[in-house]
Design a protein around this motif. Structure first.
Motif: not given
Length: 166
Positions: A92-101
């Motif tokens: 929701l904050h558009a931080d795809l790498p952190a989400a995938a982590r």
């Protein structure tokens, strides 16, 4: 034929039981509701989950805070959904790498789930005919197998796999 024995008369058709009062009430509301009510209710549930993730900020908890997951509290292991709320928060904050982590399988599944929801809701509410995303049983089984493997691998204590621990 003696009394009390079975007769060979015509077969009686099976009659479904009469629904109880609550079931009749729910069916009456469903029959009278507009086509868009169920997709709107489902969208409201999804929005409530997203709002909870945004308001609660699961990334700001203390490192030694007690886990809210019963499996993690009792065994210390990450459950199959562990990290999903944090992954949603990062998405929701558009931080795809952190989400995938935090949960790569969840991040992979979100676009498919979103499309399936839009296709279903559009058909229910507006009669849209979007191209169907047909998922066969082997595809669903393969996804569940990958999710199970991910859930096991993220709990193993060896060096390359400890990067999956959240």
């Amino acid at each position: 034929m003696p009394p009390g024995s079975w007769s060979a008369g015509p077969p009686v058709a099976w009659q479904p039981p009469e629904p109880d009062r609550l079931t009749r009430f729910v069916l009456r509301i469903y029959d009278r509701s507009p086509r868009w009510a169920v997709p709107l209710a489902a969208l409201g549930c999804v929005a409530a989950g997203m709002a909870y993730a945004l308001v609660s900020d699961p990334t700001a908890s203390d490192p030694d805070a007690a886990p809210s997951c019963l499996l993690k509290l009792t065994t210390g292991l990450d459950c199959p959904g562990c990290g999903g709320t944090r992954a949603l928060w990062y998405l929701l904050h558009a931080d795809l790498p952190a989400a995938a982590r935090h949960h790569v399988v969840f991040v992979f599944a979100v676009p498919f789930l979103a499309y399936l929801f839009v296709a279903w809701a559009g058909k229910q509410a507006f009669g849209w005919r979007l191209p169907e995303l047909r998922l066969s049983t082997p595809v669903i089984g393969g996804f569940l197998a990958v999710w199970l493997a991910f859930s096991v691998l993220r709990n193993l204590p060896w060096a390359p796999l400890t990067a999956l621990y959240v």
